[in-house]
Design an enzyme around this catalytic site. Structure first.
Site, PDB file in Angstrom:
ATOM      1  CG  ASP A  52       5.529 -24.640  56.044  1.00  0.00           C
ATOM      2  OD1 ASP A  52       4.636 -25.336  55.546  1.00  0.00           O
ATOM      3  OD2 ASP A  52       6.492 -25.114  56.689  1.00  0.00           O
ATOM      4  CG  HIS A  97      -3.245 -26.683  57.458  1.00  0.00           C
ATOM      5  ND1 HIS A  97      -3.909 -27.824  57.817  1.00  0.00           N
ATOM      6  CD2 HIS A  97      -1.932 -26.917  57.652  1.00  0.00           C
ATOM      7  CE1 HIS A  97      -3.029 -28.719  58.236  1.00  0.00           C
ATOM      8  NE2 HIS A  97      -1.814 -28.197  58.143  1.00  0.00           N
TER       9      HIS A  97
HETATM   10  C1  SDX Z   1       2.124 -28.140  55.606  1.00  0.00           C
HETATM   11  O1  SDX Z   1      -1.395 -31.566  56.221  1.00  0.00           O
HETATM   12  C2  SDX Z   1      -0.594 -31.064  57.119  1.00  0.00           C
HETATM   13  O2  SDX Z   1      -0.777 -31.192  58.304  1.00  0.00           O
HETATM   14  C3  SDX Z   1       0.620 -30.341  56.529  1.00  0.00           C
HETATM   15  C4  SDX Z   1       1.502 -29.625  57.545  1.00  0.00           C
HETATM   16  C5  SDX Z   1       2.215 -30.601  58.467  1.00  0.00           C
HETATM   17  O3  SDX Z   1       2.613 -30.191  59.570  1.00  0.00           O
HETATM   18  O4  SDX Z   1       2.458 -31.769  58.019  1.00  0.00           O
HETATM   19  O5  SDX Z   1       0.722 -28.733  58.328  1.00  0.00           O
HETATM   20  C6  SDX Z   1       2.612 -28.835  56.838  1.00  0.00           C
HETATM   21  O6  SDX Z   1       2.216 -28.702  54.551  1.00  0.00           O
HETATM   22  C7  SDX Z   1       1.454 -26.798  55.722  1.00  0.00           C
HETATM   23  C8  SDX Z   1       0.931 -26.257  54.349  1.00  0.00           C
HETATM   24  C9  SDX Z   1       2.124 -25.644  53.601  1.00  0.00           C
HETATM   25  N1  SDX Z   1       1.725 -25.290  52.216  1.00  0.00           N
HETATM   26  C10 SDX Z   1       1.593 -24.006  51.837  1.00  0.00           C
HETATM   27  O7  SDX Z   1       1.700 -23.038  52.585  1.00  0.00           O
HETATM   28  C11 SDX Z   1       1.332 -23.830  50.344  1.00  0.00           C
HETATM   29  C12 SDX Z   1       0.204 -22.823  50.142  1.00  0.00           C
HETATM   30  N2  SDX Z   1      -1.060 -23.418  50.626  1.00  0.00           N
HETATM   31  C13 SDX Z   1      -1.878 -24.099  49.692  1.00  0.00           C
HETATM   32  O8  SDX Z   1      -1.278 -24.696  48.609  1.00  0.00           O
HETATM   33  C14 SDX Z   1      -3.046 -24.829  50.339  1.00  0.00           C
HETATM   34  O9  SDX Z   1      -3.609 -23.994  51.260  1.00  0.00           O
HETATM   35  C15 SDX Z   1      -2.786 -26.185  50.985  1.00  0.00           C
HETATM   36  C16 SDX Z   1      -2.092 -27.114  50.062  1.00  0.00           C
HETATM   37  C17 SDX Z   1      -1.973 -26.014  52.221  1.00  0.00           C
HETATM   38  C18 SDX Z   1      -4.142 -26.764  51.354  1.00  0.00           C
HETATM   39  O10 SDX Z   1      -4.805 -27.001  50.181  1.00  0.00           O
HETATM   40  P1  SDX Z   1      -6.279 -27.664  50.173  1.00  0.00           P
HETATM   41  O11 SDX Z   1      -6.706 -28.059  51.526  1.00  0.00           O
HETATM   42  O12 SDX Z   1      -6.298 -28.699  49.113  1.00  0.00           O
HETATM   43  O13 SDX Z   1      -7.184 -26.458  49.825  1.00  0.00           O
HETATM   44  P2  SDX Z   1      -7.515 -26.008  48.358  1.00  0.00           P
HETATM   45  O14 SDX Z   1      -6.278 -26.036  47.517  1.00  0.00           O
HETATM   46  O15 SDX Z   1      -8.708 -26.773  47.899  1.00  0.00           O
HETATM   47  O16 SDX Z   1      -7.886 -24.462  48.592  1.00  0.00           O
HETATM   48  C19 SDX Z   1      -9.189 -24.085  48.978  1.00  0.00           C
HETATM   49  C20 SDX Z   1      -9.401 -22.742  48.327  1.00  0.00           C
HETATM   50  C21 SDX Z   1      -9.080 -22.745  46.825  1.00  0.00           C
HETATM   51  O17 SDX Z   1      -9.889 -21.772  46.222  1.00  0.00           O
HETATM   52  P3  SDX Z   1     -11.246 -22.281  45.449  1.00  0.00           P
HETATM   53  O18 SDX Z   1     -10.821 -23.331  44.438  1.00  0.00           O
HETATM   54  O19 SDX Z   1     -12.142 -22.880  46.550  1.00  0.00           O
HETATM   55  O20 SDX Z   1     -11.817 -21.048  44.829  1.00  0.00           O
HETATM   56  O21 SDX Z   1      -8.499 -21.771  48.897  1.00  0.00           O
HETATM   57  C22 SDX Z   1      -7.600 -21.313  47.894  1.00  0.00           C
HETATM   58  C23 SDX Z   1      -7.644 -22.300  46.755  1.00  0.00           C
HETATM   59  O22 SDX Z   1      -7.354 -21.646  45.512  1.00  0.00           O
HETATM   60  N3  SDX Z   1      -6.273 -21.293  48.515  1.00  0.00           N
HETATM   61  C24 SDX Z   1      -5.384 -20.318  48.392  1.00  0.00           C
HETATM   62  C25 SDX Z   1      -4.290 -20.698  49.193  1.00  0.00           C
HETATM   63  N4  SDX Z   1      -4.548 -21.875  49.752  1.00  0.00           N
HETATM   64  C26 SDX Z   1      -5.773 -22.242  49.323  1.00  0.00           C
HETATM   65  N5  SDX Z   1      -5.401 -19.154  47.670  1.00  0.00           N
HETATM   66  C27 SDX Z   1      -4.286 -18.385  47.801  1.00  0.00           C
HETATM   67  N6  SDX Z   1      -3.197 -18.671  48.548  1.00  0.00           N
HETATM   68  C28 SDX Z   1      -3.174 -19.826  49.253  1.00  0.00           C
HETATM   69  N7  SDX Z   1      -2.095 -20.128  49.984  1.00  0.00           N
END
Ligand code: SDX
Length: 431
Positions: free
Chosen positions: A366, A308
């Site tokens: 989720d 998140h």
């Molecule tokens: C919702 O914003 C809100 O409030 C949203 C929400 C709401 O109520 O409105 O809470 C609802 O959208 C919840 C999130 C649902 N999405 C997912 O579950 C999809 C999987 N999660 C990711 O795509 C990700 O965690 C996000 C999109 C939720 C957050 O992404 P960020 O904040 O942009 O973080 P990032 O992509 O920069 O990740 C940071 C690091 C990265 O690694 P590095 O580049 O630093 O090496 O963490 C890794 C990412 O690769 N990472 C994950 C991961 N999520 C982040 N690695 C594996 N699996 C994951 N799920």
């Protein structure tokens, strides 16, 4: 916004600029950069808005480190246990918990707006039956702007109020119609003798051929899921609604924009993607393979329902959802649901793995919601529409707050331009 005496000093290119600093009720101070370009001829750069407060709001507060979510100051755990969705809607819209008389009036007003214009049925006919219900919802909710445009003077507080009630009341009806259309069953009209969650379940699962009794276990679970999704500060879809609304666009069109944004798998679409991922994993012994893929930089696979932007601790909604999944599946006699077992083991393994611990990746809202919705009989394609109908109150509350803010201006970000500098046109024969 309260007057401030605090300032931040920015020194660069031989210039020193004093910027006002504003303090919130709770949370980080903000450096007010509204005059930065005029005074310093520079922009700030924050493409994902990771460090940018786009507005002033009093509706929802999230402390990502503490794993805290407050709606008008009330913790989500207490609301999920003691309140119900329409009471949370009242709280988000008006800022206070309602008296008994106020909630009765509010519920009556919402209930009596749950039907949609009969001509709205025609919009569905143009969609293929296999259209994703989110595609249908974007289209039909947007079409509502054609039915109410003349009566929606957004500068009139009463018209804003009416638009909010209509939205909260009618979006579940449209979501149920999208589901019925996708399975070739007739639309079921709402009933005024049912509560909000029961009405939605009946519009989804009843058929004209027989009576349908709403299971109170499912109705309570549905109502709790709606509460847990109601609002969440300035997430991507809420920011979309605010930006669309900042131009003065019709509120129904703004909500349609929010539905479009929510559909993405990185946002609300994750609930569908998460259950599909859990089903693909299938059994506990295959979890290590998927954990490995999630950690592999060369593999686009991510653990859906994990991570998140704000929560760097447990998402409090995920905790409540996990408890609800245990309760609902036990009450339904399917506590040995293999998908729930995979989810729990996946969570346990991930939270012991340094990759997830170091990046502070925890289950989000989720991760468990799809397991409950699946147990209730919904197809995965209806998971995000249910998120959308629940979040409608958050979107419209934030929209109302923005439109009512005299200081609000049309949103118009700038850019870091990395394209070509000026060059002269070349005739095709000279290229
Ligand atoms: C919702 O914003 C809100 O409030 C949203 C929400 C709401 O109520 O409105 O809470 C609802 O959208 C919840 C999130 C649902 N999405 C997912 O579950 C999809 C999987 N999660 C990711 O795509 C990700 O965690 C996000 C999109 C939720 C957050 O992404 P960020 O904040 O942009 O973080 P990032 O992509 O920069 O990740 C940071 C690091 C990265 O690694 P590095 O580049 O630093 O090496 O963490 C890794 C990412 O690769 N990472 C994950 C991961 N999520 C982040 N690695 C594996 N699996 C994951 N799920």
């Amino acid at each position: 916004m309260a007057a401030t005496t605090k300032t931040a000093t920015l020194t660069f290119n031989g210039k020193t600029i004093e910027l006002p600093v504003h303090s919130p009720t709770v949370g980080p101070d903000v450096i007010d950069i509204r005059k930065l370009y005029a005074q310093g001829d520079v922009f700030t750069y924050d493409p994902g808005f990771t460090s940018t407060a786009a507005c002033e709001s009093a509706i929802t507060y999230i402390d990502g480190d503490a794993g805290e979510l407050l709606h008008r100051g009330y913790p989500i755990e207490q609301l999920a246990e003691k309140s119900h969705f329409l009471e949370v809607c009242y709280l988000l819209l008006y800022g206070e918990l309602p008296t008994a008389a106020q909630i009765e009036d509010f519920e009556t007003r919402v209930t009596r707006h749950t039907m949609v214009h009969e001509q709205m049925h025609n919009f569905f006919r143009g969609f293929r039956r296999d259209a994703h219900p989110m595609a249908t919802m974007v289209g039909v909710v947007g079409a509502m702007s054609a039915f109410y445009h003349d009566s929606t003077d957004i500068n009139d507080p009463w018209q804003r109020e009416v638009a909010a009630i209509r939205m909260i009341a009618k979006v579940p009806t449209i979501a149920a119609m999208a589901y019925k259309y996708s399975i070739g069953q007739p639309f079921i009209y709402p009933r005024n003798d049912l509560d909000y969650a029961s009405n939605f379940l009946r519009m989804c699962f009843a058929v004209p051929a027989e009576e349908y009794e709403v299971d109170p276990i499912l109705s309570r679970a549905m109502d709790r899921i709606m509460m847990l999704h109601a609002d969440h500060e300035q997430n991507a879809s809420t920011s979309t609604v605010r930006l669309a609304g900042s131009s003065g666009a019709n509120p129904f069109a703004c909500i349609a924009a929010g539905i479009a944004c929510l559909w993405g798998p990185a946002h609300g679409g994750a609930n569908q993607a998460c259950l599909e991922m859990l089903r693909e994993i299938g059994t506990v012994d295959r979890i290590p393979e998927y954990i490995k893929r999630a950690k592999d930089k060369d593999d686009p696979f991510r653990l859906m329902g994990f991570g998140h932007r704000v929560y760097k601790n447990f998402d409090p909604r995920a905790k409540v959802m996990k408890q609800s999944a245990d309760e609902v599946l036990a009450l339904l006699g399917i506590e040995n649901n293999p998908t729930l077992q995979v989810a729990k083991e996946l969570e346990r393994i991930a939270l012991e793995d340094d990759y997830f611990v170091s990046k502070k990746l925890y289950p989000n809202v989720d991760f468990y919601s799809g397991i409950i919705l699946d147990a209730m009989g919904f197809p995965t394609s209806m998971f995000t529409p249910i998120f959308a109908l629940s979040r409608t109150v958050g979107w419209i509350s934030q929209w109302k707050e923005m439109i009512g803010d005299q200081a609000q201006k049309i949103g118009r970000p700038r850019q870091l331009y990395v394209g070509e500098t000026r060059r002269e046109y070349i005739e095709v024969e000279n290229r």
